[in-house]
Design a protein around this motif. Structure first.
Motif, PDB file in Angstrom:
ATOM      1  N   PHE A  13       6.360  11.787   9.015  1.00  0.00           N
ATOM      2  CA  PHE A  13       5.566  10.849   9.809  1.00  0.00           C
ATOM      3  C   PHE A  13       4.468  11.525  10.633  1.00  0.00           C
ATOM      4  N   SER A  14       4.420  12.861  10.581  1.00  0.00           N
ATOM      5  CA  SER A  14       3.376  13.526  11.362  1.00  0.00           C
ATOM      6  C   SER A  14       2.165  13.787  10.487  1.00  0.00           C
ATOM      7  N   LYS A  47       2.506  11.656   2.691  1.00  0.00           N
ATOM      8  CA  LYS A  47       2.044  12.550   3.748  1.00  0.00           C
ATOM      9  C   LYS A  47       0.525  12.710   3.840  1.00  0.00           C
ATOM     10  N   TRP A  55      13.814  12.008  19.308  1.00  0.00           N
ATOM     11  CA  TRP A  55      13.326  10.895  18.463  1.00  0.00           C
ATOM     12  C   TRP A  55      14.232   9.671  18.512  1.00  0.00           C
ATOM     13  N   ARG A 111       5.868   2.706  12.420  1.00  0.00           N
ATOM     14  CA  ARG A 111       7.205   3.120  12.855  1.00  0.00           C
ATOM     15  C   ARG A 111       7.363   2.949  14.369  1.00  0.00           C
ATOM     16  N   LEU A 112       6.341   3.381  15.118  1.00  0.00           N
ATOM     17  CA  LEU A 112       6.452   3.371  16.577  1.00  0.00           C
ATOM     18  C   LEU A 112       6.238   1.990  17.185  1.00  0.00           C
ATOM     19  N   ASN A 149       3.227   6.144  10.768  1.00  0.00           N
ATOM     20  CA  ASN A 149       3.787   6.485  12.067  1.00  0.00           C
ATOM     21  C   ASN A 149       3.474   5.411  13.106  1.00  0.00           C
ATOM     22  N   THR A 150       2.297   4.823  13.000  1.00  0.00           N
ATOM     23  CA  THR A 150       1.935   3.743  13.926  1.00  0.00           C
ATOM     24  C   THR A 150       2.852   2.537  13.700  1.00  0.00           C
ATOM     25  N   SER A 191       0.092   8.821   6.598  1.00  0.00           N
ATOM     26  CA  SER A 191       1.012   9.286   7.646  1.00  0.00           C
ATOM     27  C   SER A 191       0.672   8.642   8.982  1.00  0.00           C
ATOM     28  N   THR A 192      -0.604   8.596   9.286  1.00  0.00           N
ATOM     29  CA  THR A 192      -1.040   8.028  10.567  1.00  0.00           C
ATOM     30  C   THR A 192      -0.631   6.563  10.654  1.00  0.00           C
ATOM     31  N   LYS A 234      10.232  13.926  10.922  1.00  0.00           N
ATOM     32  CA  LYS A 234       9.116  14.376  11.750  1.00  0.00           C
ATOM     33  C   LYS A 234       7.972  14.867  10.864  1.00  0.00           C
TER      34      LYS A 234
END
Ligand SMILES: [Zn+2]
Length: 404
Positions: A398-399, A14, A204, A26-27, A23-24, A19-20, A395
């Motif tokens: 990944f946030s 985290k 999500w 992941r998306l 998440n990138t 995390s950034t 959430k």
């Protein structure tokens, strides 16, 4: 963050830049290091260093080779979904359902236990612990691979403290779920109202993906909603935003379970549907189906009979749809969402309910665009709340949090 000692990996994952980047990936998976740098605005050396740490930890994988834009072909990265696991729990009126999911919310194992009629706070907490133990055992995932527990709880929930403030089905209040489960397992635990969790899950992983403003309504015995505004769950000041069943639609209406009068829940929803079926003299077909045991008439049976062509059952479902349509029209005029997702038992009747519901919206919402608001069924279905509960953890994971 909670006072308990968190598992190392959750804290480690985290940190802001991790995390950034996670998440990138992941998306936008599969994605190259160069594209991560572009999207996150982190420097390429920072991305390379952090990705090296993530690869070392086996949290990220190098997958196929991308297309070259002149130089060397870039290696693409994906999340290793099976690096860690999440437990998602749905505490319903009569049973607790639980799943173990991977980091992409894919279900690895499921189980459920029935709840006794007489419950106390401590007995309910014991039952939650039992179901967590059972589902993790069934999944063959070792407990130290579980990095978070998400719990969807019916009723009024203080999601910041993780306390079930009031659970109407059990007539219990102030249940310290987060404190008790984190204290027992030493795993970060998140608690949310069940319909709010469902909305997050749909946002999500379901029919709300990629939509900034979406409302998920759940129509079972009661009626609730989860409001996603600008991609975030909206709670309001005290967490009751979304208590859609208690929107007042009839000033002189019947008394509701909440004590007020004329709430939407007194004219729509599973309980009213059943009551109308029991009270009418046209219910011969339904009665015949349950061998005159009127107590066995429920929403599922009414749907079944509608499919078999029983006009009375068709009309009952249409009436429920029209009543919901009044509530949904108010919701559209108030919040103007892009899409409304309908889940829960009554939604299983599909077009028998949704058709008449949409008709009311088409006739009565404020503008042409509002009248055309998309109203569709939930994608996650019966697993919606447990996946939503797991999403509470995902959430958070990944946030990026500035404070970590
Ligand atoms: Zn009410």
């Amino acid at each position: 963050m909670s006072k308990v000692q968190m598992t190392g990996s959750f804290q480690w994952m985290k940190t802001l830049n991790k995390s950034t980047i996670l998440n990138t990936i992941r998306l936008h998976s599969p994605i190259s290091r160069a594209d991560i740098a572009k999207k996150t605005k982190l420097t390429p050396p920072t991305v390379t260093n952090i990705v090296a740490e993530l690869l070392e930890a086996n949290l990220v994988r190098e997958s196929k080779v991308g297309t070259s834009q002149g130089g060397r072909k870039p290696i693409l990265l994906t999340i290793n979904d099976r690096h860690s696991f999440i437990v998602g729990i749905d505490v319903g009126g009569h049973l607790i359902r639980a799943v173990v999911t991977d980091l992409n919310a894919k279900i690895q194992a499921k189980c459920e236990i029935e709840l006794p009629h007489e419950l106390t706070n401590s007995l309910l907490l014991e039952k939650i612990k039992v179901v967590i133990h059972d589902v993790v055992k069934k999944s063959s995932v070792s407990m130290d691979k579980v990095i978070g527990i998400g719990i969807g709880m019916h009723g009024i929930v203080d999601y910041l403290k993780g306390v079930a403030v009031f659970a109407p089905n059990f007539q219990l209040s102030d249940i310290p779920i987060k404190e008790e489960i984190e204290g027992h397992y030493h795993i970060p635990t998140f608690v949310e109202n069940d319909v709010r969790a469902l909305a997050l899950g749909e946002s999500w992983y379901g029919n709300g993906q990629g939509i900034e403003n979406v409302i998920c309504i759940n129509v079972g015995i009661g009626i609730g909603a989860g409001i996603i505004l600008n991609n975030e769950l909206f709670h309001g000041q005290n967490g009751i935003a979304g208590e859609f069943g208690h929107v007042i639609v009839d000033m002189n209406g019947k008394q509701c379970s909440c004590g007020s009068f004329g709430c939407l829940q007194t004219i729509a929803g599973g309980a009213v549907l059943r009551e109308r079926a029991l009270q009418s003299e046209q219910n011969q077909y339904l009665l015949q189906k349950v061998h005159n045991n009127a107590e066995d008439i429920n929403g599922a049976l009414i749907f079944e009979c509608a499919q078999e062509g029983d006009e009375f059952s068709v009309q009952l479902l249409a009436e429920t749809g029209r009543a919901l349509g009044i509530g949904v029209t108010n919701l559209i005029n108030l919040m103007n969402p892009t899409r409304i997702i309908v889940g829960g038992g009554v939604a299983k009747a599909g077009e028998y309910v949704l058709g008449p519901l949409r008709d009311v919206v088409r006739q009565r919402a404020l503008t042409t665009q509002a009248r055309e608001t998309e109203i569709i069924e939930s994608k996650l279905g019966d697993d919606g709340t447990v996946i939503g509960a797991a999403t509470l953890v995902l959430k958070d994971l990944f946030s990026p949090q500035i404070s970590s």
